[in-house]
Design an enzyme around this catalytic site. Structure first.
Site, PDB file in Angstrom:
ATOM      1  N   MET A 167       0.844  -1.203   0.000  1.00 44.26           N
ATOM      2  CA  MET A 167       0.000   0.000   0.000  1.00 44.26           C
ATOM      3  C   MET A 167       0.875   1.248   0.000  1.00 44.26           C
ATOM      4  O   MET A 167       0.411   2.350   0.349  1.00 44.26           O
ATOM      5  CB  MET A 167      -0.942  -0.015   1.203  1.00 44.26           C
ATOM      6  N   GLY A 168       2.159   1.093  -0.385  1.00 42.60           N
ATOM      7  CA  GLY A 168       3.032   2.265  -0.463  1.00 42.60           C
ATOM      8  C   GLY A 168       3.530   2.701   0.905  1.00 42.60           C
ATOM      9  O   GLY A 168       3.467   1.939   1.865  1.00 42.60           O
ATOM     10  N   ALA A 169       4.031   3.969   0.980  1.00 41.93           N
ATOM     11  CA  ALA A 169       4.749   4.461   2.168  1.00 41.93           C
ATOM     12  C   ALA A 169       5.804   3.409   2.519  1.00 41.93           C
ATOM     13  O   ALA A 169       5.859   2.897   3.639  1.00 41.93           O
ATOM     14  CB  ALA A 169       3.802   4.741   3.334  1.00 41.93           C
ATOM     15  N   LEU A 170       6.603   3.123   1.524  1.00 41.32           N
ATOM     16  CA  LEU A 170       7.522   1.982   1.610  1.00 41.32           C
ATOM     17  C   LEU A 170       8.619   2.195   2.644  1.00 41.32           C
ATOM     18  O   LEU A 170       9.051   3.323   2.904  1.00 41.32           O
ATOM     19  CB  LEU A 170       8.146   1.733   0.230  1.00 41.32           C
TER      20      LEU A 170
ATOM     21  N   HIS B 281       9.155  -3.574   3.361  1.00 40.50           N
ATOM     22  CA  HIS B 281       8.696  -3.807   1.988  1.00 40.50           C
ATOM     23  C   HIS B 281       9.889  -4.160   1.084  1.00 40.50           C
ATOM     24  O   HIS B 281       9.802  -5.068   0.250  1.00 40.50           O
ATOM     25  CB  HIS B 281       8.050  -2.541   1.407  1.00 40.50           C
TER      26      HIS B 281
ATOM     27  N   LYS C 165       4.958 -10.080   9.183  1.00 42.20           N
ATOM     28  CA  LYS C 165       4.463  -8.996  10.045  1.00 42.20           C
ATOM     29  C   LYS C 165       2.939  -9.078  10.145  1.00 42.20           C
ATOM     30  O   LYS C 165       2.357  -8.879  11.201  1.00 42.20           O
ATOM     31  CB  LYS C 165       4.920  -7.660   9.458  1.00 42.20           C
TER      32      LYS C 165
ATOM     33  N   SER D  12       6.605  -0.357  10.002  1.00 39.47           N
ATOM     34  CA  SER D  12       5.234  -0.248   9.505  1.00 39.47           C
ATOM     35  C   SER D  12       5.045   1.139   8.913  1.00 39.47           C
ATOM     36  O   SER D  12       5.611   2.122   9.428  1.00 39.47           O
ATOM     37  CB  SER D  12       4.257  -0.440  10.673  1.00 39.47           C
ATOM     38  N   SER D  13       4.250   1.219   7.860  1.00 39.00           N
ATOM     39  CA  SER D  13       3.955   2.537   7.270  1.00 39.00           C
ATOM     40  C   SER D  13       3.289   3.438   8.299  1.00 39.00           C
ATOM     41  O   SER D  13       3.432   4.658   8.270  1.00 39.00           O
ATOM     42  CB  SER D  13       3.031   2.377   6.068  1.00 39.00           C
TER      43      SER D  13
HETATM   44  P1  AMP Z   1       1.427  -2.964   3.504  1.00 44.31           P
HETATM   45  O1  AMP Z   1       1.976  -1.931   2.572  1.00 44.31           O
HETATM   46  O2  AMP Z   1       1.448  -2.561   4.935  1.00 44.31           O
HETATM   47  O3  AMP Z   1       0.106  -3.526   3.040  1.00 44.31           O
HETATM   48  O4  AMP Z   1       2.444  -4.187   3.435  1.00 44.31           O
HETATM   49  C1  AMP Z   1       2.773  -4.781   2.224  1.00 44.31           C
HETATM   50  C2  AMP Z   1       3.534  -6.046   2.510  1.00 44.31           C
HETATM   51  O5  AMP Z   1       4.724  -5.745   3.244  1.00 44.31           O
HETATM   52  C3  AMP Z   1       2.730  -7.051   3.357  1.00 44.31           C
HETATM   53  O6  AMP Z   1       2.968  -8.370   2.868  1.00 44.31           O
HETATM   54  C4  AMP Z   1       3.321  -6.856   4.728  1.00 44.31           C
HETATM   55  O7  AMP Z   1       3.213  -8.001   5.551  1.00 44.31           O
HETATM   56  C5  AMP Z   1       4.782  -6.574   4.394  1.00 44.31           C
HETATM   57  N1  AMP Z   1       5.436  -5.864   5.497  1.00 44.31           N
HETATM   58  C6  AMP Z   1       5.013  -4.731   6.102  1.00 44.31           C
HETATM   59  N2  AMP Z   1       5.839  -4.406   7.111  1.00 44.31           N
HETATM   60  C7  AMP Z   1       6.799  -5.364   7.155  1.00 44.31           C
HETATM   61  C8  AMP Z   1       7.934  -5.598   7.998  1.00 44.31           C
HETATM   62  N3  AMP Z   1       8.250  -4.792   9.003  1.00 44.31           N
HETATM   63  N4  AMP Z   1       8.701  -6.687   7.748  1.00 44.31           N
HETATM   64  C9  AMP Z   1       8.382  -7.534   6.738  1.00 44.31           C
HETATM   65  N5  AMP Z   1       7.330  -7.368   5.910  1.00 44.31           N
HETATM   66  C10 AMP Z   1       6.545  -6.293   6.119  1.00 44.31           C
END
Ligand code: AMP
Length: 282
Positions: free
Chosen positions: A30-33, A37, A151, A187-188
């Site tokens: 969902m971005g805010a990488l 990510h 996560k 986390s974003s």
């Molecule tokens: P999101 O952008 O939050 O939807 O996350 C996109 C992907 O990145 C999902 O598969 C999350 O589980 C993974 N992700 C987010 N934070 C972490 C982290 N700290 N370590 C590993 N994977 C992550």
């Protein structure tokens, strides 16, 4: 890397790639990488020839409108992080909402008891929304492999089940949690934390580690109680749930049954920001 905005252009591009018999790896975000990510993307690069990173804040998985409105978005910054990692054959797919939802998605998925606990219980409709968008990506991109972070432990289990429900041949690869140096899971949403909440948040992982140490002497129920109390004692933090579950079916366990995976999963409100984390017991 190529940034694509429409499903039509993406399909055309992927058809050419498939004709060249190149394996496709998908990393939905969902971005805010952040580095979490990027670890998924690096793993995808190691295992597949063409990597598709999606950047899309999926409205159907937000049960809280304010959370959706406040969710951080910065595509320019995201592209600057991806640029050194992706090559010119890789794709960033960043569609507008109407590309992914030209008509409302009314599909309902049934994940059984797995979706009735933890995130599923506290965020009604969340996993149905996740399943809607991820299934759309799977059926648009047809990746050989898709990479998800541990996560979001429950999400990973739900996605595995989704591929079984839809009978899709994609291989789901789980990737370890990447943490800040003080232990806070990246986390974003961390960028939304106020100063005091950010300073308090590392207690979450400290308490998860403490929980694992307590497992020698106490039952899962006792560990759950002690750890919830410990985190709640920090004024900036408030536990939504801390569950100790069977890692396969996500149902709470009341004994340390040998030979099954057991995971501790926690959700904590730090001010207005909701944080989740988890740890392996066995
Ligand atoms: P999101 O952008 O939050 O939807 O996350 C996109 C992907 O990145 C999902 O598969 C999350 O589980 C993974 N992700 C987010 N934070 C972490 C982290 N700290 N370590 C590993 N994977 C992550």
């Amino acid at each position: 890397m190529k940034t694509i905005r429409t499903t039509h252009i993406l399909e055309t591009k992927l058809n050419t790639i498939r004709l060249q018999n190149k394996t496709i790896g998908l990393v939905p975000t969902m971005g805010a990488l952040h580095a979490g990510h990027l670890s998924l993307i690096k793993k995808a690069k190691e295992n597949t020839r063409v990597v598709v990173v999606t950047i899309f804040v999926n409205p159907t998985q937000f049960n809280d409108k304010t959370d959706l409105k406040n969710y951080p978005r910065d595509l320019t910054h995201d592209l600057s992080l991806l640029d050194p990692i992706l090559t010119n054959k890789d794709i960033v797919f960043s569609p507008a909402q109407k590309e992914m939802y030209p008509v409302p998605d009314t599909r309902k998925f049934d994940f059984g008891n797995m979706e009735r606990v933890m995130e599923g219980a506290f965020r009604p409709g969340h996993f149905n929304g996740v399943a809607q968008i991820v299934s759309k990506f799977f059926m648009l991109i047809y990746p050989e492999m898709a990479f998800f972070g541990e996560k979001d432990f429950q999400q990973l289990a739900i996605i595995r089940k989704l591929t079984i429900l839809l009978d899709l041949p994609v291989k789901i690869i789980g990737c370890p949690i990447i943490r800040e140096s003080d232990g806070l899971a990246m986390s974003s949403r961390n960028q939304l934390l106020g100063k005091r909440e950010r300073a308090a948040a590392p207690q979450i992982y400290k308490s998860l580690c403490h929980a694992v140490n307590l497992a020698d002497k106490f039952t899962p129920g006792e560990v759950k109680k002690q750890i919830t109390k410990e985190v709640d004692q920090v004024p900036e933090l408030s536990v939504e749930y801390f569950e100790i579950v069977n890692g396969n079916n996500l149902q709470p366990v009341n004994q340390w049954v040998p030979d099954i995976p057991i995971q501790g999963c926690i959700a904590v409100k730090a001010g207005k920001v909701r944080l989740i984390d988890n740890i392996k017991f066995q």
